[in-house]
Design an enzyme around this catalytic site. Structure first.
Site, PDB file in Angstrom:
ATOM      1  N   GLU A 145       0.808  -1.223   0.000  1.00  0.00           N
ATOM      2  CA  GLU A 145       0.000   0.000   0.000  1.00  0.00           C
ATOM      3  C   GLU A 145       0.844   1.277   0.000  1.00  0.00           C
ATOM      4  OE1 GLU A 145      -2.528  -0.596   3.378  1.00  0.00           O
ATOM      5  OE2 GLU A 145      -3.890  -1.868   2.241  1.00  0.00           O
ATOM      6  N   GLU A 301      -6.659  -8.152  -0.470  1.00  0.00           N
ATOM      7  CA  GLU A 301      -7.049  -8.153   0.943  1.00  0.00           C
ATOM      8  C   GLU A 301      -8.507  -7.761   1.073  1.00  0.00           C
ATOM      9  OE1 GLU A 301      -4.811  -5.574   3.516  1.00  0.00           O
ATOM     10  OE2 GLU A 301      -2.904  -6.151   2.619  1.00  0.00           O
TER      11      GLU A 301
HETATM   12  C1  GLA Z   1      -4.158  -2.812   5.076  1.00  0.00           C
HETATM   13  C2  GLA Z   1      -2.852  -3.521   5.264  1.00  0.00           C
HETATM   14  C3  GLA Z   1      -2.919  -4.690   6.171  1.00  0.00           C
HETATM   15  C4  GLA Z   1      -3.810  -4.404   7.338  1.00  0.00           C
HETATM   16  C5  GLA Z   1      -5.151  -3.989   6.855  1.00  0.00           C
HETATM   17  C6  GLA Z   1      -6.115  -3.722   7.974  1.00  0.00           C
HETATM   18  O1  GLA Z   1      -4.871  -3.191   3.985  1.00  0.00           O
HETATM   19  O2  GLA Z   1      -2.262  -3.914   4.054  1.00  0.00           O
HETATM   20  O3  GLA Z   1      -1.619  -4.953   6.608  1.00  0.00           O
HETATM   21  O4  GLA Z   1      -3.254  -3.393   8.108  1.00  0.00           O
HETATM   22  O5  GLA Z   1      -5.024  -2.804   6.133  1.00  0.00           O
HETATM   23  O6  GLA Z   1      -7.409  -3.535   7.512  1.00  0.00           O
END
Ligand code: GLA
Length: 665
Positions: A145, A301
Site C-alpha cells: 500500500e 485483501e
Molecule cells: C491494510 C494492510 C494490512 C492491514 C489492513 C487492515 O490493507 O495492508 O496490513 O493493516 O489494512 O485492515
C-alpha cells in the site's frame, strides 16, 4: 495451479512452530491455496544491516509448497526496522508542519530518502536472489500500500527535479503555470521551491496538484526499482503491489500505476453495512477491473469479518453469510482471487483485533466454518477463472480532478469527487447496469454512455476527447462544476464547462453552492442539493428548470444533440431518487439494457464471459424476500438445472453457467 487464488496474508514469524503445523492442517481444511508472506517482516529478515535470517522463510516456503499452497512473496519495505531509522534519521517522514515521525508503527519512512531507497533495494535483491528458483513463489508483492507522504528536504530536492522535467527546465513556464504573480510567489531559482508545507493561509492549488502528481510518480519510481530487481531474478514471475482504495487514501494515480504492475491487486475494506456495503464492493471491484484494462484482477485483501462504517470509531462484525456474498461479488466483477488480511489473527500488535480467517477463538468458530465453506465453494467454480466482464457504460475517473477538488480553494468544501462518483455508480448499480471506469484518453466510443459526475479539472485535450465522443454518437452525462479549471489549475475563460460549450449547448456563468441540508426543487419533480448553477442554453433543450430561489425559471438539466450524439448536463447534485430517474432515462435513451432485464428490484446480476462464448451469471438477492429470477443453465453452487426461472431465497447467491446466450447490449 488452476482455480481461484484463495487465502490471505500469512505471518508465521509471529508464531511458534507448533502453530505452523496447525496452520497447515487448517489451510487444507479451508481449501486455502495461496498465502501472502513477508509483508512486514523486515526486522525478522534483516535483524541488522546486511545480516539476513532466511531460516524461517525457507521453512515457510518449503512447508507451504509441500502443502499445495502457492506463495505471493512480499518485499518487507513498508516497515523499516528500528535499527534502520536510528541509523538514518533523515529517512524518517516529516509532516507538512515539519514534525518528524518516529518508528514504533509501520510505514514510517520517506520514499525519497536515498538511504531508504538503497536499503529497500538491498533487501529486495537478497529476496530475489534467494528465492528466484523456489517453486512456491507464484508472484511478487512489492511493498504494501504505497502512500506514506513526506515533506522533508529529500522530498524537496526530488520535487524540484521532477518539476524541471515537467517544465522542460523553464522556470518562467512554471511561474506562469502556477500563476505565481498572485500573492508574491514568483520563483527566481528552482531551489526556492518547497513541497507544499504548512503555510499561513490557503495554498497555491497549482503547486499542490503538481506535488500530488510528483509524489505519485516518486512512489512509482520506488516501486519500479524493486520491480526491476525482481524481474532480473525471475523474468517470468508476475509482479504487483496492492492498491488501497478507500476514499481518503488516494495518493496514487492508479491509471499510471496500473500500467506498471503485471496484474492490478487491491485491498478493499467496506465503509458501510447492509446494501450500501454491497454497493461499495461493486465500486471497488469495478475500479480494480477497469484499472487492469478489463482483465481479471486480484482481490489481495479484504476482512473476513468486520467493516468500518463508523469511520474508524468502531467496527461492525459482518453478518453470517456476508463473507460468501461479498467474495462472490468481487469474483462476479472480475476478480480471480479471494484473499484476506489475514490468515491467523495476530496475538498482539496494533491489529490484534483485526478479523482473520482463523480467529483468536480458533477453528471452532462461525468465521472459520464460513471460511472453509467459501474455500469449497470457490473450488467448484474453477471454470470461471480467466473470464471477463463487459460493460456498456463508463464513469470517468481522474486522479488530477480528485486532488484538485480536495483543496480548500473551491467554492464549497462539501463538493467532493469520490462521493460524486459513488452516487452515479450506485444509481447504475440500482439500475442493473455494470459500469467500467475510464480515462479521458481512452477510446470512449465503445461505451454507449459516459458519465462525468464532476469533471472540475479538464485539460483542453480531455475536453476535446469528450466533445469528440459526443460528436461520434455517444451520450455524455456531465455533472455540475465541470470544465472549471485546466491542468494548470487556471480557470477556463468565457463560461463553463470549458471546452464543451458547443457539445453541451449550455454556458454556466456563476455558481450557487447550497448549504448542507438545503435543497432546490426542479420543475420535473427532482430535488437538487449541495450545488446549483446559473446557466443559459445555447441550443440545448431544457429537461428541467430550477423552481423557486434566485435561479427560479433558469435551466437545471439540459440535453443537446451534437454531431451524432447527445450531451446531457446536470447543474446540481440530484438526490438519490432523482439521480436514479435521470440515470434510467439516459440508459433508455442510449438503448442500454440492464445486465438481466426482468431481474426483480434488489437482485444484483453480473456476468462473466469466457473467450469460448460461455457465460456465467452471478445473482445476488439483497432483499428479505424470495425472488424469482429469469435464468437458464446449471447452477454451480447446488448443481441444479435451471430452466426458465430460479427462486432465490433472501440474501442467497447463485452462479449459473448459462445455456442461452445472454442478450447483448
Ligand atoms: C491494510 C494492510 C494490512 C492491514 C489492513 C487492515 O490493507 O495492508 O496490513 O493493516 O489494512 O485492515
Amino acid at each position: 495451479m488452476p482455480g481461484f487464488w484463495y487465502g490471505g496474508d500469512y505471518s508465521p514469524e509471529q508464531w511458534p512452530p507448533a502453530v505452523w503445523e496447525e496452520d497447515d492442517a487448517l489451510m487444507r481444511q479451508a481449501g486455502v491455496n495461496t498465502a501472502t508472506v513477508g509483508v512486514f517482516a523486515w526486522s525478522t529478515l534483516e535483524p541488522a544491516e546486511g545480516t539476513y535470517d532466511f531460516t524461517w522463510l525457507d521453512r515457510t516456503l518449503d512447508r507451504l509448497h509441500a502443502n499445495g499452497v502457492r506463495v505471493i512473496l512480499a518485499t518487507p519495505t513498508a516497515s523499516p526496522p528500528p535499527w534502520f531509522s536510528l541509523a538514518h534519521p533523515d529517512a524518517l517522514p516529516v509532516t507538512p508542519e515539519g514534525t518528524q515521525r518516529w518508528h514504533g508503527s509501520r510505514d514510517t519512512y520517506c520514499a525519497a530518502a536515498p538511504a531508504y531507497r538503497e536499503a529497500a533495494k538491498r533487501v529486495t535483491a537478497a529476496l530475489g536472489e534467494r528465492y528466484a528458483e523456489h517453486p512456491a513463489v507464484a508472484m511478487w508483492h512489492v511493498h504494501n500500500e504505497y502512500g506514506t507522504p513526506c515533506y522533508c528536504e529529500h522530498v524537496a530536492a526530488a520535487f524540484r527535479c521532477w518539476l524541471r522535467a515537467r517544465y522542460d527546465g523553464d522556470l518562467a513556464a512554471l511561474n506562469d503555470a502556477w500563476y505565481t504573480r498572485f500573492w508574491s510567489q514568483g520563483y527566481r531559482t528552482w531551489d526556492e521551491i518547497l513541497p507544499p508545507r504548512d503555510t499561513q493561509y490557503l495554498p497555491n492549488p497549482a503547486h499542490a496538484v503538481d506535488f500530488a502528481r510528483f509524489w505519485s510518480d516518486e512512489l512509482l519510481a520506488a516501486y519500479r526499482e524493486q520491480r526491476d530487481i525482481l524481474r532480473g531474478h525471475t523474468p517470468d514471475t508476475p509482479i504487483t503491489t496492492n492498491f488501497m482504495l478507500p476514499d481518503g487514501y488516494q495518493m496514487l494515480d492508479f491509471w499510471r500505476w496500473s500500467a506498471e504492475v503485471d496484474v492490478v491487486a487491491i485491498d478493499h475494506y467496506l465503509n458501510a453495512t447492509g446494501v450500501a456495503g454491497t454497493i461499495d464492493v461493486a465500486f471497488g471491484a469495478d475500479r480494480a477491473r477497469s484499472f487492469n484494462r478489463n482483465r481479471p484482477w486480484l482481490l489481495m485483501e479484504q476482512a473476513v469479518s468486520t467493516m468500518w462504517p463508523g469511520h474508524g470509531e468502531m467496527v461492525t462484525a459482518k453478518e453470517p453469510g456476508r463473507l460468501l456474498r461479498d467474495s462472490l461479488a468481487y469474483v462476479a466483477r472480475g476478480s480471480d482471487s479471494v484473499l484476506a488480511f489475514q490468515w491467523r489473527a495476530s496475538r498482539g500488535g496494533s491489529e490484534l483485533h483485526h478479523a482473520a480467517m482463523v480467529p483468536h477463538a480458533g477453528a471452532d468458530t462461525r468465521v472459520f466454518r464460513e471460511v472453509a465453506a467459501l474455500g469449497r465453494t470457490l473450488s467448484g467454480l474453477d471454470e470461471i477463472v480467466g473470464s471477463t466482464v463487459r460493460a456498456s457504460v463508463a464513469i470517468l475517473w481522474d486522479a488530477d480532478t480528485r486532488w484538485a477538488l480536495e483543496l480548500p480553494v473551491t467554492p464549497s468544501r462539501h463538493l467532493r469527487y469520490v462521493p460524486a462518483l459513488r452516487d452515479t455508480h450506485a444509481a447504475l448499480w440500482r439500475a442493473g447496469a455494470v459500469a467500467d471506469f475510464a480515462r479521458y484518453e481512452d477510446d470512449l466510443s465503445r461505451y454507449a454512455v459516459v458519465f462525468a459526475p464532476s469533471a472540475y479539472l479538464l485539460s483542453p485535450a480531455a475536453a476535446k476527447s469528450l466533445a469528440s465522443y459526443v460528436e461520434g454518437g455517444g451520450h455524455l452525462v456531465l455533472g455540475c462544476f465541470s470544465g472549471v479549471v485546466d491542468e494548470r489549475y487556471q480557470a477556463w475563460l468565457g463560461g463553463f464547462p470549458g471546452g464543451l460549450l458547443e457539445a453541451l449547448g449550455v454556458r454556466v456563468e456563476e455558481f450557487h453552492p447550497l448549504a448542507p441540508g438545503q435543497t432546490v426543487a426542479l420543475t420535473d419533480g427532482a430535488t437538487g442539493q449541495l450545488w446549483s448553477e446559473d446557466l443559459a442554453t445555447h441550443g440545448a433543450e431544457v429537461l428541467a428548470g430550477y423552481r423557486g430561489g434566485v435561479l427560479d425559471g433558469k435551466p437545471a438539466i439540459t440535453r443537446h444533440t451534437h454531431g451524432e450524439g447527445t450531451g446531457w448536463y446536470v447543474s446540481t447534485f440530484l438526490n438519490e431518487g432523482s439521480t436514479d430517474r435521470l440515470v434510467r432515462r439516459v440508459l433508455d435513451a442510449a438503448g442500454v439494457r440492464p445486465e438481466l432485464p426482468g431481474a426483480p428490484e434488489g437482485v444484483e446480476a453480473v456476468r462473466r464471459h469466457g473467450s469460448d462464448g460461455r457465460s456465467w451469471l452471478f445473482l445476488f438477492n439483497h432483499t428479505d424476500n424470495t425472488a424469482t429470477v429469469p435464468a437458464h443453465g446449471r447452477e454451480l453452487l447446488t448443481g441444479a438445472h435451471i430452466e426458465g426461472a430460479l427462486r432465490l431465497a433472501p440474501l442467497e447467491v447463485a452462479v449459473i453457467r448459462e445455456t442461452r446466450p445472454p442478450e447483448v447490449n
